[in-house]
Design a protein around this motif. Structure first.
Motif, short mmCIF file in Angstrom:
data_model
loop_
_atom_site.label_atom_id
_atom_site.label_comp_id
_atom_site.label_asym_id
_atom_site.label_seq_id
_atom_site.Cartn_x
_atom_site.Cartn_y
_atom_site.Cartn_z
N ALA A 5 0.73 -1.38 0.09
CA ALA A 5 0.04 0.00 0.14
C ALA A 5 0.87 1.27 -0.09
O ALA A 5 2.09 1.14 0.34
CB ALA A 5 -0.97 0.28 1.25
N HIS A 6 0.19 2.44 -0.27
CA HIS A 6 0.86 3.63 -0.28
C HIS A 6 0.80 4.00 1.29
O HIS A 6 -0.52 3.84 1.85
CB HIS A 6 0.20 4.75 -1.30
N VAL A 7 1.88 4.70 1.90
CA VAL A 7 1.60 5.30 3.03
C VAL A 7 2.54 6.83 3.13
O VAL A 7 3.21 6.81 2.06
CB VAL A 7 2.56 4.32 4.16
N GLU A 8 2.10 7.65 3.80
CA GLU A 8 2.73 8.91 3.74
C GLU A 8 2.73 9.46 5.23
O GLU A 8 2.02 9.29 6.18
CB GLU A 8 1.56 9.89 2.73
N ARG A 9 3.83 10.06 5.55
CA ARG A 9 4.09 10.58 6.60
C ARG A 9 5.04 11.85 6.51
O ARG A 9 5.95 11.66 6.04
CB ARG A 9 5.11 9.42 7.83
N ASP A 10 4.60 12.92 7.08
CA ASP A 10 5.28 13.95 7.01
C ASP A 10 5.37 14.63 5.45
O ASP A 10 6.49 15.04 5.35
CB ASP A 10 6.60 14.01 8.00
N GLY A 11 4.61 14.17 4.74
CA GLY A 11 4.71 14.86 3.39
C GLY A 11 5.70 13.81 2.45
O GLY A 11 5.89 14.15 1.24
#
Length: 100
Positions: free
Chosen positions: A88-94
């Motif tokens: 999956a795609h994950v995003e943290r702090d941009g």
């Protein structure tokens, strides 16, 4: 009204891809992909490899290069996520990443 780029069946409606999906679809549309010929895995990777090789031989603006890299990277990430099946795609702090 904007049209939604067509997607290969294996790529359509993949919620786990988040913002990678529209970036990959824009890339396919911009590069004139025959989506019917892009199967999961090897067919798409071979097509992407040819596009990268062709692109690398052109002189382009920094904006064109950034758009290409974003789209090619999104498509590569999509192929990997679909292949693994649990990614999956994950995003943290941009920062955007692919969890495999």
């Amino acid at each position: 009204m904007t049209s939604t780029p067509r997607a290969p069946d294996w790529l359509a409606e993949r919620d786990e891809l988040g913002p990678l999906l529209p970036a990959a679809l824009r890339f396919l549309e911009r590069e004139g992909a025959n989506v019917a010929a892009l199967g999961p895995g090897a067919p798409t990777l071979a097509w992407l490899s040819r596009r990268i090789d062709t692109f690398g031989q052109r002189n382009v603006s920094p904006r064109e290069e950034a758009d290409f890299v974003e789209g090619a990277g999104a498509l590569l990430a999509a192929v990997l996520v679909v292949h693994v099946g649990l990614g999956a795609h994950v995003e943290r702090d941009g920062v955007h990443r692919v969890r495999l």
